[in-house]
Design a protein around this motif. Structure first.
Motif, PDB file in Angstrom:
ATOM      1  N   UNK A   1       0.845  -1.189   0.000  1.00 40.08           N
ATOM      2  CA  UNK A   1       0.000   0.000   0.000  1.00 40.08           C
ATOM      3  C   UNK A   1       0.878   1.236   0.000  1.00 40.08           C
ATOM      4  N   UNK A   2       0.305   2.317  -0.452  1.00 41.74           N
ATOM      5  CA  UNK A   2       1.038   3.574  -0.513  1.00 41.74           C
ATOM      6  C   UNK A   2       0.253   4.627   0.248  1.00 41.74           C
ATOM      7  N   UNK A   3       0.952   5.341   1.120  1.00 43.48           N
ATOM      8  CA  UNK A   3       0.306   6.451   1.824  1.00 43.48           C
ATOM      9  C   UNK A   3       0.904   7.735   1.250  1.00 43.48           C
ATOM     10  N   UNK A   4       0.066   8.541   0.631  1.00 48.42           N
ATOM     11  CA  UNK A   4       0.595   9.772   0.026  1.00 48.42           C
ATOM     12  C   UNK A   4       0.496  10.930   1.013  1.00 48.42           C
ATOM     13  N   UNK A   5       1.265  11.959   0.717  1.00 47.38           N
ATOM     14  CA  UNK A   5       1.269  13.149   1.564  1.00 47.38           C
ATOM     15  C   UNK A   5      -0.158  13.715   1.642  1.00 47.38           C
ATOM     16  N   UNK A   6      -0.587  14.062   2.857  1.00 44.90           N
ATOM     17  CA  UNK A   6      -1.900  14.667   3.038  1.00 44.90           C
ATOM     18  C   UNK A   6      -3.047  13.674   3.124  1.00 44.90           C
ATOM     19  N   UNK A   7      -2.749  12.393   2.890  1.00 45.17           N
ATOM     20  CA  UNK A   7      -3.817  11.393   2.979  1.00 45.17           C
ATOM     21  C   UNK A   7      -4.133  11.051   4.431  1.00 45.17           C
ATOM     22  N   UNK A   8      -5.384  10.664   4.650  1.00 49.96           N
ATOM     23  CA  UNK A   8      -5.778  10.168   5.974  1.00 49.96           C
ATOM     24  C   UNK A   8      -6.353   8.774   5.765  1.00 49.96           C
ATOM     25  N   UNK A   9      -5.489   7.792   5.997  1.00 47.40           N
ATOM     26  CA  UNK A   9      -5.861   6.418   5.678  1.00 47.40           C
ATOM     27  C   UNK A   9      -6.322   5.708   6.950  1.00 47.40           C
ATOM     28  N   UNK A  10      -7.535   5.183   6.909  1.00 46.77           N
ATOM     29  CA  UNK A  10      -8.031   4.416   8.049  1.00 46.77           C
ATOM     30  C   UNK A  10      -7.976   2.936   7.694  1.00 46.77           C
ATOM     31  N   UNK A  11      -7.420   2.144   8.610  1.00 43.31           N
ATOM     32  CA  UNK A  11      -7.359   0.697   8.394  1.00 43.31           C
ATOM     33  C   UNK A  11      -8.422   0.033   9.265  1.00 43.31           C
ATOM     34  N   UNK A  12      -9.320  -0.703   8.617  1.00 45.07           N
ATOM     35  CA  UNK A  12     -10.360  -1.441   9.329  1.00 45.07           C
ATOM     36  C   UNK A  12     -10.102  -2.930   9.178  1.00 45.07           C
ATOM     37  N   UNK A  13     -10.772  -3.699  10.031  1.00 40.25           N
ATOM     38  CA  UNK A  13     -10.662  -5.148   9.884  1.00 40.25           C
ATOM     39  C   UNK A  13     -10.935  -5.841  11.190  1.00 40.25           C
ATOM     40  N   UNK A  14     -11.297  -7.120  11.120  1.00 39.31           N
ATOM     41  CA  UNK A  14     -11.583  -7.845  12.353  1.00 39.31           C
ATOM     42  C   UNK A  14     -10.330  -8.032  13.214  1.00 39.31           C
ATOM     43  N   UNK A  15     -10.554  -8.370  14.455  1.00 42.10           N
ATOM     44  CA  UNK A  15      -9.459  -8.583  15.387  1.00 42.10           C
ATOM     45  C   UNK A  15      -8.540  -9.693  14.877  1.00 42.10           C
ATOM     46  N   UNK A  16      -7.236  -9.448  14.957  1.00 45.04           N
ATOM     47  CA  UNK A  16      -6.282 -10.467  14.523  1.00 45.04           C
ATOM     48  C   UNK A  16      -5.997 -10.454  13.039  1.00 45.04           C
ATOM     49  N   UNK A  17      -6.542  -9.469  12.305  1.00 43.02           N
ATOM     50  CA  UNK A  17      -6.348  -9.459  10.855  1.00 43.02           C
ATOM     51  C   UNK A  17      -4.995  -8.889  10.449  1.00 43.02           C
ATOM     52  N   UNK A  18      -4.262  -8.334  11.407  1.00 42.12           N
ATOM     53  CA  UNK A  18      -2.917  -7.841  11.103  1.00 42.12           C
ATOM     54  C   UNK A  18      -2.803  -6.333  10.984  1.00 42.12           C
ATOM     55  N   UNK A  19      -3.826  -5.605  11.424  1.00 44.45           N
ATOM     56  CA  UNK A  19      -3.819  -4.140  11.310  1.00 44.45           C
ATOM     57  C   UNK A  19      -2.665  -3.537  12.105  1.00 44.45           C
ATOM     58  N   UNK A  20      -2.584  -3.910  13.385  1.00 42.36           N
ATOM     59  CA  UNK A  20      -1.507  -3.352  14.222  1.00 42.36           C
ATOM     60  C   UNK A  20      -0.151  -3.754  13.674  1.00 42.36           C
ATOM     61  N   UNK A  21      -0.040  -4.990  13.250  1.00 46.22           N
ATOM     62  CA  UNK A  21       1.244  -5.468  12.744  1.00 46.22           C
ATOM     63  C   UNK A  21       1.675  -4.643  11.533  1.00 46.22           C
ATOM     64  N   UNK A  22       0.745  -4.368  10.624  1.00 47.63           N
ATOM     65  CA  UNK A  22       1.074  -3.551   9.453  1.00 47.63           C
ATOM     66  C   UNK A  22       1.532  -2.151   9.877  1.00 47.63           C
ATOM     67  N   UNK A  23       0.781  -1.551  10.798  1.00 54.04           N
ATOM     68  CA  UNK A  23       1.118  -0.206  11.259  1.00 54.04           C
ATOM     69  C   UNK A  23       2.504  -0.194  11.920  1.00 54.04           C
ATOM     70  N   UNK A  24       2.764  -1.239  12.741  1.00 52.63           N
ATOM     71  CA  UNK A  24       4.031  -1.296  13.463  1.00 52.63           C
ATOM     72  C   UNK A  24       5.191  -1.618  12.531  1.00 52.63           C
ATOM     73  N   UNK A  25       4.911  -2.260  11.402  1.00 49.51           N
ATOM     74  CA  UNK A  25       5.965  -2.474  10.413  1.00 49.51           C
ATOM     75  C   UNK A  25       6.381  -1.142   9.794  1.00 49.51           C
ATOM     76  N   UNK A  26       5.421  -0.211   9.682  1.00 47.20           N
ATOM     77  CA  UNK A  26       5.713   1.050   9.006  1.00 47.20           C
ATOM     78  C   UNK A  26       6.803   1.847   9.711  1.00 47.20           C
ATOM     79  N   UNK A  27       6.936   1.681  11.021  1.00 53.01           N
ATOM     80  CA  UNK A  27       8.090   2.330  11.669  1.00 53.01           C
ATOM     81  C   UNK A  27       9.028   1.306  12.293  1.00 53.01           C
ATOM     82  N   UNK A  28       8.927   0.101  11.782  1.00 53.71           N
ATOM     83  CA  UNK A  28       9.867  -0.955  12.120  1.00 53.71           C
ATOM     84  C   UNK A  28       9.849  -1.360  13.601  1.00 53.71           C
TER      85      UNK A  28
END
Ligand SMILES: Nc1ncnc2c1ncn2[C@@H]1O[C@H](COP(=O)(O)OP(=O)(O)OP(=O)(O)O)[C@@H](O)[C@H]1O
Ligand SMILES: [Mg+2]
Lengths: 230, 269
Positions: free
Chosen positions: B22-49
């Motif tokens: 996925x690509x987050x562009x400047x000025x975008x406000x991206x909301x990630x939805x999904x059921x529990x355990x789908x990997x949302x936090x993991x994806x977010x935490x990968x973004x800053x390693x």
């Protein structure tokens, strides 16, 4: 001669008092120096154990694991003998220094485990928040994790120091006149045909040291708690 | 701004991210939805390693923050080349593009579910520690910025207290301005209101909305559907470690395509 007469005889005899004071001095010196040595060593070992895995850390980590396992798994008296008869079997090497090193190394293993547990007890979120702000692992440790860990560690370290002080009573086995040994010598002397009185007096000395230390630890704990006043 | 390329992440033997791009562009406000355990936090935490991906690449602007993934560069690597040749190419590539993660993280503010204010520091110290330690500001400058930010969230009177005396909503607002004190280019929010009592959710969401209105780029994991619809410029729906659908809030909420998303929305709304 009743007990109290005995005590007053002991305290008024210069010979006996000199012996007791020498014993007290040795016990005190060995305990305090070994404590400092153990704290430094234990801190280093704990930090090695908690450092991120990397090829560079492999050997230090292995050494510190073996160190902790061996020291905690063998009797103190044996460690002391190995130090004096094997490692420092050098003519004229002061036995008090040998004892300080032996007890410091012993204490370090326990201190390392206490510090490791204390650091692990700090919520991982604290570290993550620090790292997420761009702080290095080292800065996060020094500024955030360790200050919080200290509070959790002080009581355990206090217990370790108290145990150490009492354990030094075996140094008589390598001919150091510590508090226990001096009481034994006095008890075996001619005028005090009883071990009861010198041993009781020595016990009082130990109690006094440990009690004073307990008070110091309490003050430190209170100080630390004041810093995160709720 | 943020470019996630075919990222996978395993915890032990479980694959939690199964090739996410996925690509987050400047000025975008991206909301990630999904059921529990789908990997949302993991994806977010990968973004800053905070989590290290097992494969794939993550770019922050022009900087690579992960290792190079040879699979993404077929043009650079000869198919028949041996392992050591691949490693050599990767090393050269990383030397050119990879940045120090601590530098990259300065540009990304992270807000956690459980606030994670530093318990041993006062509110002011929480906000000035990183700018001062990283020598981005002098102590005076850092304190001035902190005071302005605290004024803005109406907590200037709490400047010298320890976090344990604050309410949940106050803690989270301080956590947000602590991140802002670093002047980040993008903010990452991982369920910023999930640990709050209901009456404190509003004050935190309001602050996030203000930032959105000011044009802050952000990625938000949340279960607050109303807020998501209001604030998002794009919504990602994750399930089973993959991005299953994405689009504008209208597209995702009003015309969901994939069955898993339809099912998810019917449960939460
Ligand atoms: N550190 C970890 N070790 C092992 N497994 C983990 C770890 N972190 C997450 N997981 C697992 O990975 C999966 C995805 O977790 P993640 O936290 O990304 O989900 P999520 O979408 O954020 O869910 P939630 O809405 O509950 O926060 C879960 O099954 C979780 O149990
Ligand atoms: Mg989550």
């Amino acid at each position: 001669m009743n007990f109290f007469e005995g005590v007053s005889t002991l305290f008024s005899s210069e010979k006996y008092m000199d012996l007791l004071i020498e014993g007290f001095k040795n016990t005190f010196i060995i305990s305090m120096a070994a404590t400092v040595f153990g704290l430094i060593l234990g801190t280093i070992v704990a930090l090695i154990n908690l450092a991120p895995n990397s090829p560079l850390m492999w050997v230090p980590k292995a050494i510190s694991k073996v160190y902790i396992t061996v020291i905690r798994g063998t009797p103190m008296a044996l460690q002391l003998f190995i130090m004096i008869f094997v490692v420092f079997a050098i003519r004229g090497f002061p036995p008090v220094v040998t004892a300080i090193i032996a007890f410091g190394i012993n204490s370090g293993a326990y201190v390392a485990e206490n510090i490791r547990a204390g650091i692990l007890s700090v919520d991982i979120g604290q570290t993550e928040a620090g790292r997420a702000l761009g702080l290095s692992n080292g800065t996060t440790m020094m500024k955030i994790v360790i200050p919080q860990a200290i509070k959790n560690v002080i009581p355990a370290i206090g217990n370790e120091v108290i145990a150490l002080i009492k354990e030094t009573s075996i140094v008589g086995m390598i001919s150091i006149t510590d508090l226990t040994q001096s009481a034994k010598i006095i008890g075996a002397g001619n005028n005090m045909a009883s071990y009861l009185i010198p041993m009781s007096v020595a016990a009082l000395f130990y109690l006094a040291i440990v009690y004073a230390l307990t008070l110091v630890i309490k003050v430190i704990e209170r100080r630390l708690r004041a810093s995160d006043k709720r | 701004m943020i470019n996630v390329k075919n990222v996978t992440k395993n915890f032990q033997s479980v694959q939690v991210l199964k090739g996410v791009s996925c690509t987050i562009k400047k000025g975008e406000r991206v909301v990630i939805l999904g059921p529990s355990g789908s990997g949302k936090s993991t994806l977010l935490r990968c973004m800053n390693l905070l989590e290290t991906p097992n494969s794939g690449e993550i770019w922050i602007g022009d900087d690579l923050i992960t290792s190079m993934d040879p699979a993404l560069h077929p043009d650079l690597i000869d198919k028949k080349a041996g392992k050591s040749a691949v490693r050599r190419v990767a090393k050269a590539y990383e030397a050119e593009h990879k940045t120090d993660i601590n530098l990259a993280r300065r540009q990304m503010g992270m807000v956690f579910q459980h606030f994670n204010l530093f318990n041993n520091l006062t509110v002011l110290q929480n906000m000035t520690l990183a700018p001062i330690q990283l020598k981005l500001k002098t102590k005076e400058e850092a304190e001035k910025t902190a005071m302005e930010l605290l004024e803005r969230i109406d907590l200037l009177d709490k400047i010298n207290v320890y976090p344990s005396t604050l309410s949940g909503g106050q803690k989270q607002r301080v956590a947000i301005v602590r991140a802002l004190a670093m002047n980040p280019k993008v903010m990452l929010f991982d369920e910023p209101t999930s640990a709050l009592d209901p009456e404190m959710v509003g004050e935190v969401l309001d602050l996030i909305k203000q930032l959105a209105d000011e044009g802050m780029t952000m990625v938000i994991v949340t279960h607050e559907m109303g807020f998501a619809r209001e604030v998002a410029s794009r919504v990602l729906f994750m399930d089973g470690g993959k991005i299953m659908e994405q689009g504008t809030p209208e597209e995702v909420f009003d015309h969901p395509q994939c069955p898993r998303l339809q099912e998810f929305l019917s449960k939460v709304i």
